[in-house]
Design an enzyme around this catalytic site. Structure first.
Site, PDB file in Angstrom:
ATOM      1  N   TYR A 297       0.820  -1.215   0.000  1.00 60.25           N
ATOM      2  CA  TYR A 297       0.000   0.000   0.000  1.00 60.25           C
ATOM      3  C   TYR A 297       0.861   1.276   0.000  1.00 60.25           C
ATOM      4  O   TYR A 297       0.833   2.064  -0.959  1.00 60.25           O
ATOM      5  CB  TYR A 297      -0.938  -0.054   1.209  1.00 60.25           C
TER       6      TYR A 297
ATOM      7  N   ASN B  81       7.929  -9.924  -2.098  1.00 62.00           N
ATOM      8  CA  ASN B  81       7.541 -11.345  -2.229  1.00 62.00           C
ATOM      9  C   ASN B  81       6.031 -11.529  -2.400  1.00 62.00           C
ATOM     10  O   ASN B  81       5.543 -12.656  -2.445  1.00 62.00           O
ATOM     11  CB  ASN B  81       8.043 -12.160  -1.021  1.00 62.00           C
TER      12      ASN B  81
ATOM     13  N   ASP C 265      12.222 -12.363  -1.719  1.00 64.92           N
ATOM     14  CA  ASP C 265      12.044 -12.254  -0.272  1.00 64.92           C
ATOM     15  C   ASP C 265      13.275 -11.581   0.338  1.00 64.92           C
ATOM     16  O   ASP C 265      14.390 -11.826  -0.138  1.00 64.92           O
ATOM     17  CB  ASP C 265      11.879 -13.678   0.284  1.00 64.92           C
TER      18      ASP C 265
ATOM     19  N   ASN D   5       9.991 -11.781  10.499  1.00 67.50           N
ATOM     20  CA  ASN D   5       9.986 -10.961   9.274  1.00 67.50           C
ATOM     21  C   ASN D   5      10.559  -9.556   9.531  1.00 67.50           C
ATOM     22  O   ASN D   5      11.396  -9.071   8.764  1.00 67.50           O
ATOM     23  CB  ASN D   5       8.563 -10.848   8.729  1.00 67.50           C
TER      24      ASN D   5
ATOM     25  N   THR E  67       7.038   3.326  13.004  1.00 65.72           N
ATOM     26  CA  THR E  67       5.619   3.460  13.323  1.00 65.72           C
ATOM     27  C   THR E  67       5.389   4.195  14.628  1.00 65.72           C
ATOM     28  O   THR E  67       6.233   4.151  15.539  1.00 65.72           O
ATOM     29  CB  THR E  67       4.993   2.060  13.435  1.00 65.72           C
TER      30      THR E  67
ATOM     31  N   TYR F  87       4.171  -5.730  17.395  1.00 63.84           N
ATOM     32  CA  TYR F  87       4.532  -5.014  16.165  1.00 63.84           C
ATOM     33  C   TYR F  87       5.420  -3.807  16.480  1.00 63.84           C
ATOM     34  O   TYR F  87       6.500  -3.628  15.883  1.00 63.84           O
ATOM     35  CB  TYR F  87       3.247  -4.588  15.456  1.00 63.84           C
TER      36      TYR F  87
ATOM     37  N   PHE G 172       2.199   7.675  11.475  1.00 69.48           N
ATOM     38  CA  PHE G 172       0.995   7.469  12.260  1.00 69.48           C
ATOM     39  C   PHE G 172       0.036   6.703  11.328  1.00 69.48           C
ATOM     40  O   PHE G 172       0.485   5.797  10.641  1.00 69.48           O
ATOM     41  CB  PHE G 172       0.539   8.801  12.858  1.00 69.48           C
TER      42      PHE G 172
ATOM     43  N   GLY H  12      -3.596  -4.629  22.550  1.00 70.70           N
ATOM     44  CA  GLY H  12      -2.426  -3.891  22.063  1.00 70.70           C
ATOM     45  C   GLY H  12      -2.715  -2.476  21.599  1.00 70.70           C
ATOM     46  O   GLY H  12      -1.785  -1.748  21.249  1.00 70.70           O
ATOM     47  N   ASP H  13      -3.983  -2.055  21.561  1.00 71.83           N
ATOM     48  CA  ASP H  13      -4.325  -0.709  21.062  1.00 71.83           C
ATOM     49  C   ASP H  13      -4.099   0.368  22.128  1.00 71.83           C
ATOM     50  O   ASP H  13      -4.777   0.356  23.161  1.00 71.83           O
ATOM     51  CB  ASP H  13      -5.816  -0.650  20.668  1.00 71.83           C
TER      52      ASP H  13
HETATM   53  N1  LIG Z   1      -0.310   1.194   7.094  1.00 67.11           N
HETATM   54  C1  LIG Z   1       0.027   1.954   8.129  1.00 67.11           C
HETATM   55  O1  LIG Z   1      -0.801   2.702   8.675  1.00 67.11           O
HETATM   56  C2  LIG Z   1       1.439   1.935   8.646  1.00 67.11           C
HETATM   57  C3  LIG Z   1       1.739   2.753   9.736  1.00 67.11           C
HETATM   58  C4  LIG Z   1       3.042   2.762  10.235  1.00 67.11           C
HETATM   59  C5  LIG Z   1       4.033   2.000   9.646  1.00 67.11           C
HETATM   60  N2  LIG Z   1       3.725   1.204   8.573  1.00 67.11           N
HETATM   61  C6  LIG Z   1       4.821   0.422   7.962  1.00 67.11           C
HETATM   62  O2  LIG Z   1       4.888   0.757   6.584  1.00 67.11           O
HETATM   63  C7  LIG Z   1       5.312  -0.372   5.821  1.00 67.11           C
HETATM   64  C8  LIG Z   1       4.321  -0.618   4.687  1.00 67.11           C
HETATM   65  O3  LIG Z   1       3.030  -0.814   5.230  1.00 67.11           O
HETATM   66  P1  LIG Z   1       1.766  -1.085   4.298  1.00 67.11           P
HETATM   67  O4  LIG Z   1       0.572  -0.642   5.027  1.00 67.11           O
HETATM   68  O5  LIG Z   1       2.044  -0.561   2.945  1.00 67.11           O
HETATM   69  O6  LIG Z   1       1.770  -2.678   4.276  1.00 67.11           O
HETATM   70  P2  LIG Z   1       1.579  -3.687   3.041  1.00 67.11           P
HETATM   71  O7  LIG Z   1       1.335  -5.014   3.677  1.00 67.11           O
HETATM   72  O8  LIG Z   1       0.599  -3.175   2.085  1.00 67.11           O
HETATM   73  O9  LIG Z   1       3.007  -3.664   2.355  1.00 67.11           O
HETATM   74  C9  LIG Z   1       4.096  -4.457   2.799  1.00 67.11           C
HETATM   75  C10 LIG Z   1       4.759  -5.037   1.566  1.00 67.11           C
HETATM   76  O10 LIG Z   1       5.918  -5.781   1.966  1.00 67.11           O
HETATM   77  C11 LIG Z   1       5.926  -7.024   1.286  1.00 67.11           C
HETATM   78  N3  LIG Z   1       6.678  -7.963   2.147  1.00 67.11           N
HETATM   79  C12 LIG Z   1       6.382  -8.348   3.411  1.00 67.11           C
HETATM   80  N4  LIG Z   1       7.315  -9.208   3.857  1.00 67.11           N
HETATM   81  C13 LIG Z   1       8.223  -9.354   2.857  1.00 67.11           C
HETATM   82  C14 LIG Z   1       9.420 -10.116   2.737  1.00 67.11           C
HETATM   83  N5  LIG Z   1       9.842 -10.930   3.707  1.00 67.11           N
HETATM   84  N6  LIG Z   1      10.122 -10.018   1.586  1.00 67.11           N
HETATM   85  C15 LIG Z   1       9.694  -9.202   0.568  1.00 67.11           C
HETATM   86  N7  LIG Z   1       8.555  -8.489   0.628  1.00 67.11           N
HETATM   87  C16 LIG Z   1       7.832  -8.561   1.776  1.00 67.11           C
HETATM   88  C17 LIG Z   1       4.464  -7.379   1.090  1.00 67.11           C
HETATM   89  O11 LIG Z   1       4.210  -8.286   0.052  1.00 67.11           O
HETATM   90  C18 LIG Z   1       3.855  -6.002   0.806  1.00 67.11           C
HETATM   91  O12 LIG Z   1       3.868  -5.709  -0.571  1.00 67.11           O
HETATM   92  C19 LIG Z   1       5.452  -1.513   6.805  1.00 67.11           C
HETATM   93  O13 LIG Z   1       6.813  -1.633   7.175  1.00 67.11           O
HETATM   94  C20 LIG Z   1       4.614  -1.070   7.985  1.00 67.11           C
HETATM   95  O14 LIG Z   1       5.081  -1.633   9.181  1.00 67.11           O
HETATM   96  C21 LIG Z   1       2.451   1.147   8.067  1.00 67.11           C
HETATM   97  O1  LIG Z   2     -12.611  -2.719  12.522  1.00 67.16           O
HETATM   98  C1  LIG Z   2     -11.989  -1.873  13.172  1.00 67.16           C
HETATM   99  C2  LIG Z   2     -10.655  -1.520  12.866  1.00 67.16           C
HETATM  100  C3  LIG Z   2     -10.011  -0.585  13.653  1.00 67.16           C
HETATM  101  N1  LIG Z   2     -10.654  -0.011  14.696  1.00 67.16           N
HETATM  102  C4  LIG Z   2      -9.969   0.982  15.517  1.00 67.16           C
HETATM  103  O2  LIG Z   2      -9.562   2.033  14.670  1.00 67.16           O
HETATM  104  C5  LIG Z   2      -8.289   2.551  15.097  1.00 67.16           C
HETATM  105  C6  LIG Z   2      -7.325   2.465  13.946  1.00 67.16           C
HETATM  106  O3  LIG Z   2      -7.057   1.089  13.692  1.00 67.16           O
HETATM  107  P1  LIG Z   2      -6.249   0.579  12.420  1.00 67.16           P
HETATM  108  O4  LIG Z   2      -6.247  -0.924  12.480  1.00 67.16           O
HETATM  109  O5  LIG Z   2      -6.770   1.223  11.195  1.00 67.16           O
HETATM  110  O6  LIG Z   2      -4.786   1.152  12.650  1.00 67.16           O
HETATM  111  P2  LIG Z   2      -3.836   0.985  13.909  1.00 67.16           P
HETATM  112  O7  LIG Z   2      -3.898   2.281  14.688  1.00 67.16           O
HETATM  113  O8  LIG Z   2      -4.084  -0.246  14.662  1.00 67.16           O
HETATM  114  O9  LIG Z   2      -2.411   0.777  13.248  1.00 67.16           O
HETATM  115  C7  LIG Z   2      -1.927   1.512  12.133  1.00 67.16           C
HETATM  116  O10 LIG Z   2      -1.183   2.607  12.576  1.00 67.16           O
HETATM  117  C8  LIG Z   2      -0.213   2.267  13.492  1.00 67.16           C
HETATM  118  C9  LIG Z   2       0.470   3.538  13.890  1.00 67.16           C
HETATM  119  O11 LIG Z   2      -0.442   4.391  14.564  1.00 67.16           O
HETATM  120  C10 LIG Z   2       0.711   1.179  12.964  1.00 67.16           C
HETATM  121  O12 LIG Z   2       1.877   1.647  12.425  1.00 67.16           O
HETATM  122  C11 LIG Z   2       0.105   0.134  12.065  1.00 67.16           C
HETATM  123  O13 LIG Z   2       1.017  -0.386  11.122  1.00 67.16           O
HETATM  124  C12 LIG Z   2      -1.054   0.602  11.308  1.00 67.16           C
HETATM  125  O14 LIG Z   2      -1.770  -0.556  10.910  1.00 67.16           O
HETATM  126  C13 LIG Z   2      -7.867   1.705  16.296  1.00 67.16           C
HETATM  127  O15 LIG Z   2      -8.216   2.386  17.467  1.00 67.16           O
HETATM  128  C14 LIG Z   2      -8.719   0.445  16.187  1.00 67.16           C
HETATM  129  O16 LIG Z   2      -9.003  -0.162  17.405  1.00 67.16           O
HETATM  130  C15 LIG Z   2     -11.961  -0.342  15.002  1.00 67.16           C
HETATM  131  O17 LIG Z   2     -12.536   0.166  15.953  1.00 67.16           O
HETATM  132  N2  LIG Z   2     -12.588  -1.267  14.230  1.00 67.16           N
END
Ligand SMILES: NC(=O)c1ccc[n+]([C@@H]2O[C@H](COP(=O)([O-])OP(=O)(O)OC[C@H]3O[C@@H](n4cnc5c(N)ncnc54)[C@H](O)[C@@H]3O)[C@@H](O)[C@H]2O)c1
Ligand SMILES: O=c1ccn([C@@H]2O[C@H](COP(=O)(O)OP(=O)(O)O[C@H]3O[C@H](CO)[C@H](O)[C@H](O)[C@H]3O)[C@@H](O)[C@H]2O)c(=O)[nH]1
Length: 328
Positions: free
Chosen positions: A11, A32, A50, A91, A116, A140, A168, A283-284
Site C-alpha cells: 500500500y 515477495n 524475499d 519478518n 511506526t 509489532y 501514524f 495492544g491498542d
Molecule cells: N499502514 C500503516 O498505517 C502503517 C503505519 C506505520 C508504519 N507502517 C509500515 O509501513 C510499511 C508498509 O506498510 P503497508 O501498510 O504498505 O503494508 P503492506 O502489507 O501493504 O506492504 C508491505 C509489503 O511488503 C511485502 N513484504 C512483506 N514481507 C516481505 C518479505 N519478507 N520479503 C519481501 N517483501 C515482503 C508485502 O508483500 C507487501 O507488498 C510496513 O513496514 C509497515 O510496518 C504502516
Molecule cells: O474494525 C476496526 C478496525 C479498527 N478499529 C480501531 O480504529 C483505530 C485504527 O485502527 P487501524 O487498524 O486502522 O490502525 P492501527 O492504529 O491499529 O495501526 C496503524 O497505525 C499504526 C500507527 O499508529 C501502525 O503503524 C500500524 O502499522 C497501522 O496498521 C484503532 O483504534 C482500532 O481499534 C476499530 O474500531 N474497528
C-alpha cells in the site's frame, strides 16, 4: 539515484514508488507479494523476491547498481502481532537484519526505514515528539523499535546512514484511482468503514468505547499516503546530500476518534455504515497524535492533505473505482 524499494508492491510502497519515479531515479521494486499486489507496480522494474533471500537481494543490488534502499517490507498489523509474535519478530527483525547485512556487504549504506507510531506505546504527552519514552504496547511496535535501535548501532559502527520515519495512520489513495489500499483480510479502520458503507462487508466493529477519550473510542492521527510518500523522497534526497542518521514522526497533528472517522466517512459517502460496539482489541493504545515539527523544520516536509474528509474522499474514490481491489 538507483533505489531498491522493498515492499514496493504494498500500500504505502506503491504510492511512494510513484513519487520516487518522478524524481528521475531508477526504481526497482523488490517484493515477495505476501500482502502486496503485482499490479500495484505500474512502471518500475519488479523483482519477485524475499528479504531473506540473500543471493537474490545481492544479485539485484549489483545488477541495477543500487545505491540506496527504501524498506517497507514487513508485517504491520497490531492485532495479529499479539497472536503471532514469532511471525513478526522473524519478518520484521531477522528479515531486516538480513537486508542490512546484504546492503553493507555490497557497499550500499543509505536506507529509509518504515517505522511506526506504535513504538511509543501509551505516551505521557500529546502531541508526541520523537524524544519521549518509547514503551510499545504491542509486538509489532516492539519489532520496529528493535530495528530502530539496531540501525543506530549499525550507523555508529558500520557507517549506515538511515532515516527512520515513524508513520501514524496511513490512509487515502492516489488521486489517479489506480492504486490504493487492498489488504486481505482488511483490518484498517477507514477501508473497513467504506466497505461497510458500500455494502461490501458486514457490520463494522468499534473496538472499545471505554477508553479515556472524549467519546470513549481510540484517537489516531490520519495521514494521507502521498504525504507519507513525499517524506520518503525528501529523506532520501537528504541522505544523498550527507544528512546524518535520524528519526522523524509523520502525522497530521490532529487526532480523531473512531466514531469521528465513521461520521466523516458517512458524510463523504452519504451512506450509513452498519456498526456495533465490540470489545477492545489487544495492544491498542488510547491516543496517538504526532508532532511532525521536526521533519518540517529539518527536511521542509509539508502535508498537502490536511482535511480528513478530503483524505477519506480519495480512499472512497479508489474503493468505488476498484470494488474488488487489485483483483478486479
Ligand atoms: N499502514 C500503516 O498505517 C502503517 C503505519 C506505520 C508504519 N507502517 C509500515 O509501513 C510499511 C508498509 O506498510 P503497508 O501498510 O504498505 O503494508 P503492506 O502489507 O501493504 O506492504 C508491505 C509489503 O511488503 C511485502 N513484504 C512483506 N514481507 C516481505 C518479505 N519478507 N520479503 C519481501 N517483501 C515482503 C508485502 O508483500 C507487501 O507488498 C510496513 O513496514 C509497515 O510496518 C504502516
Ligand atoms: O474494525 C476496526 C478496525 C479498527 N478499529 C480501531 O480504529 C483505530 C485504527 O485502527 P487501524 O487498524 O486502522 O490502525 P492501527 O492504529 O491499529 O495501526 C496503524 O497505525 C499504526 C500507527 O499508529 C501502525 O503503524 C500500524 O502499522 C497501522 O496498521 C484503532 O483504534 C482500532 O481499534 C476499530 O474500531 N474497528
Amino acid at each position: 539515484m538507483n533505489i531498491l524499494v522493498t515492499g514496493g508492491a504494498g500500500y504505502i510502497g506503491s504510492h511512494t514508488v510513484r513519487l520516487l519515479e518522478k524524481t528521475g531515479g531508477k526504481v526497482v521494486v523488490y517484493d515477495n507479494l505476501v500482502t502486496g499486489h503485482r499490479n500495484a507496480v505500474k512502471s518500475s522494474i519488479f523483482v519477485e523476491g524475499d528479504i531473506f533471500d540473500s543471493t537474490l537481494l545481492a544479485d539485484t543490488i549489483r545488477r541495477y547498481d543500487i545505491s540506496s534502499v527504501v524498506h517497507f517490507a514487513a508485517y504491520s498489523l497490531v492485532g495479529v502481532s499479539m497472536i503471532k509474535p514469532q511471525d513478526y519478530y522473524h519478518n520484521n527483525v531477522v528479515g531486516t537484519l538480513n537486508l542490512l547485512d546484504v546492503m553493507l556487504a555490497n557497499g550500499v549504506n543509505k536506507l529509509v526505514f518504515s517505522s511506526t507510531a506504535a513504538v511509543y506505546g501509551e505516551p505521557e504527552t500529546s502531541p508526541i515528539t520523537e524524544n519521549v519514552l518509547k514503551n510499545p504496547t504491542n509486538v509489532y511496535g516492539r519489532t520496529k523499535l528493535i530495528m530502530e535501535n539496531a540501525m543506530a548501532d549499525y550507523s555508529r559502527s558500520y557507517g549506515l546512514k538511515y532515516i527512520a520515519l515513524r508513520y501514524f495512520n496511513a490512509c487515502g489513495a492516489d488521486a489517479a484511482g489506480d492504486i490504493g489500499e487492498d489488504h486481505q483480510p482488511e483490518t484498517h479502520l477507514i477501508p473497513l468503514i467504506l466497505k461497510a458503507c458500500l455494502g461490501k462487508t458486514d457490520t463494522l466493529k468499534i473496538f472499545g468505547d471505554d477508553y479515556p477519550t472524549k467519546d470513549g473510542t481510540c484517537v489516531r492521527d490520519y495521514i494521507h499516503v502521498n504525504d507519507l510518500g513525499q517524506a520518503h523522497v525528501l529523506a532520501l534526497k537528504a541522505l544523498y546530500n550527507g544528512h546524518e542518521s535520524d528519526v522523524y514522526n509523520l502525522g497530521n497533528g490532529s487526532g480523531f476518534t473512531v466514531k469521528e472517522i465513521i461520521e466523516a466517512a458517512e458524510a463523504v459517502t452519504g451512506l450509513t455504515a452498519p456498526k456495533e460496539i465490540a470489545p477492545r482489541r489487544a495492544g491498542d493504545p488510547a491516543v496517538l497524535v504526532a508532532s511532525s515539527d521536526k521533519i518540517r523544520q529539518d527536511l521542509g516536509w509539508q502535508s498537502e492533505y490536511t482535511d480528513i474528509k478530503n483524505i477519506i474522499d480519495t480512499a472512497c474514490h479508489w474503493h468505488k473505482k476498484n470494488p474488488d481491489g487489485f483483483a478486479g
